[in-house]
Design a protein around this motif. Sequence first.
Motif, PDB file in Angstrom:
ATOM      1  N   GLY A 119       0.801  -1.218   0.000  1.00  0.00           N
ATOM      2  CA  GLY A 119       0.000   0.000   0.000  1.00  0.00           C
ATOM      3  C   GLY A 119       0.835   1.269   0.000  1.00  0.00           C
ATOM      4  N   GLY A 120       2.151   1.126  -0.033  1.00  0.00           N
ATOM      5  CA  GLY A 120       3.024   2.282  -0.084  1.00  0.00           C
ATOM      6  C   GLY A 120       3.435   2.860   1.254  1.00  0.00           C
ATOM      7  N   LYS A 121       3.060   2.202   2.349  1.00  0.00           N
ATOM      8  CA  LYS A 121       3.421   2.708   3.668  1.00  0.00           C
ATOM      9  C   LYS A 121       4.841   2.280   4.039  1.00  0.00           C
ATOM     10  CE  LYS A 121      -1.317   2.687   5.489  1.00  0.00           C
ATOM     11  NZ  LYS A 121      -2.208   2.161   6.558  1.00  0.00           N
ATOM     12  N   PRO A 122       5.595   3.166   4.694  1.00  0.00           N
ATOM     13  CA  PRO A 122       6.947   2.785   5.125  1.00  0.00           C
ATOM     14  C   PRO A 122       6.894   1.722   6.217  1.00  0.00           C
ATOM     15  CG  PRO A 122       6.365   4.931   6.014  1.00  0.00           C
ATOM     16  CD  PRO A 122       5.274   4.565   5.057  1.00  0.00           C
ATOM     17  N   ILE A 123       7.853   0.809   6.170  1.00  0.00           N
ATOM     18  CA  ILE A 123       7.945  -0.258   7.163  1.00  0.00           C
ATOM     19  C   ILE A 123       9.052   0.088   8.149  1.00  0.00           C
ATOM     20  CG2 ILE A 123       8.558  -2.680   7.523  1.00  0.00           C
ATOM     21  CD1 ILE A 123       7.297  -3.285   4.786  1.00  0.00           C
ATOM     22  N   ALA A 124       8.736   0.037   9.435  1.00  0.00           N
ATOM     23  CA  ALA A 124       9.726   0.295  10.484  1.00  0.00           C
ATOM     24  C   ALA A 124      10.359  -1.037  10.882  1.00  0.00           C
ATOM     25  CB  ALA A 124       9.065   0.960  11.686  1.00  0.00           C
ATOM     26  N   PHE A 125      11.658  -1.173  10.665  1.00  0.00           N
ATOM     27  CA  PHE A 125      12.353  -2.419  10.961  1.00  0.00           C
ATOM     28  C   PHE A 125      12.759  -2.466  12.438  1.00  0.00           C
ATOM     29  CE2 PHE A 125      13.929  -1.464   6.502  1.00  0.00           C
ATOM     30  CZ  PHE A 125      12.925  -2.192   5.891  1.00  0.00           C
ATOM     31  N   ASN A 126      12.801  -3.681  12.974  1.00  0.00           N
ATOM     32  CA  ASN A 126      13.319  -3.907  14.321  1.00  0.00           C
ATOM     33  C   ASN A 126      14.167  -5.165  14.261  1.00  0.00           C
ATOM     34  OD1 ASN A 126      13.857  -4.214  17.017  1.00  0.00           O
ATOM     35  ND2 ASN A 126      11.731  -4.168  17.707  1.00  0.00           N
ATOM     36  N   ASP A 127      15.399  -4.984  13.785  1.00  0.00           N
ATOM     37  CA  ASP A 127      16.293  -6.113  13.567  1.00  0.00           C
ATOM     38  C   ASP A 127      17.729  -5.608  13.647  1.00  0.00           C
ATOM     39  OD1 ASP A 127      17.959  -8.148  12.117  1.00  0.00           O
ATOM     40  OD2 ASP A 127      16.000  -9.084  11.774  1.00  0.00           O
ATOM     41  N   PRO A 128      18.594  -6.262  14.413  1.00  0.00           N
ATOM     42  CA  PRO A 128      19.983  -5.786  14.512  1.00  0.00           C
ATOM     43  C   PRO A 128      20.724  -5.799  13.183  1.00  0.00           C
ATOM     44  CG  PRO A 128      19.744  -7.950  15.525  1.00  0.00           C
ATOM     45  CD  PRO A 128      18.363  -7.454  15.249  1.00  0.00           C
ATOM     46  N   SER A 129      20.233  -6.589  12.225  1.00  0.00           N
ATOM     47  CA  SER A 129      20.865  -6.661  10.905  1.00  0.00           C
ATOM     48  C   SER A 129      20.059  -5.912   9.847  1.00  0.00           C
ATOM     49  CB  SER A 129      21.026  -8.128  10.482  1.00  0.00           C
ATOM     50  OG  SER A 129      21.894  -8.825  11.344  1.00  0.00           O
ATOM     51  N   ALA A 130      19.229  -4.975  10.278  1.00  0.00           N
ATOM     52  CA  ALA A 130      18.307  -4.305   9.354  1.00  0.00           C
ATOM     53  C   ALA A 130      19.034  -3.631   8.194  1.00  0.00           C
ATOM     54  CB  ALA A 130      17.454  -3.289  10.104  1.00  0.00           C
TER      55      ALA A 130
END
Length: 301
Positions: free
Chosen positions: A227-238
């Motif tokens: 849908g075009g929304k930004p994804i917020a990552f939560n990963d030490p290897s992001a």
Amino acid sequence: GNGEVTEATICGLARLSDPEIADWIHHNVAFPNSMVDRITPATGQREIDITRENYGIEDGWPVFCEGFKQWVLEDKFPLGRPALEDVGVTFVPDVAPYELMKLRILNGGHAAIAYPAALMDIHFVHESMENPLIRAFLAKLENDEIIPVVPPVPNTSLQDYFALIENRFTNPKIGDTIPRLAQDGSNRQPKFILPSTADRLAQDLDVQGLALVSALWSRYFEGTSDGGKPIAFNDPSADRLQAAALASRNDPMAFIGITDIFGSVGANPQFQKRFGEAIASLRSQGAAATLQRYLDGTLAS
């Protein structure tokens, strides 16, 4: 298992100050392995508000959980033990089959639905299970690819175990979230998904659904939902995962070539083929249409 890890840690620390005490602990103290299972979502404002409004309690960090609980414990106690079976503990000679079942079917199920749900802008786990495509995808993946390579568990039907898990995932009261399931994939995918993939490849079995999970993870790390929304990552290897996901637009093997995550799976020609088909479909048609193609048996066409 966690018992061996605990013993190694305690004996190692003791040995630093008194080797004799370390030896005594090793020969006289039991460290039985165990497995616990109860879905416990992260605490947020929702949980704080419910605790105050429904129970009249002001609590800055209430812990919510589902009604289901399971505790499997190895019966290895040299001087006797409490009758914990009276409060629901299952005592077994070896916890490993139960732990593997949970890792592959429950945790693997969470890892499978996290990324299609995120790409489809779904926030809660129970909402993802209300989506007929995601629910059918999970059922097909589990029954066709994951459960067939899970070793037998004493006195347990793996199909019944999955049916229980499927029902647990639909529980709206615990408010488990897709961002929680999607976090730390660099640690979770190698534990929950890729071992099933490796086992199937070793038996020359198809991995279309499991490769689709890896492709969904890669597409997720491109950084925007369908849908075009930004994804917020939560990963030490992001950072490196996103760099690899973006690079895979030109070289589909860039993402699965991260050897410390994918290992030999990423180099397997059958896996590469299935991953390539899936990631191409996800980019051209989106997650929903790709799940439908998988369900229809047309993903490879």
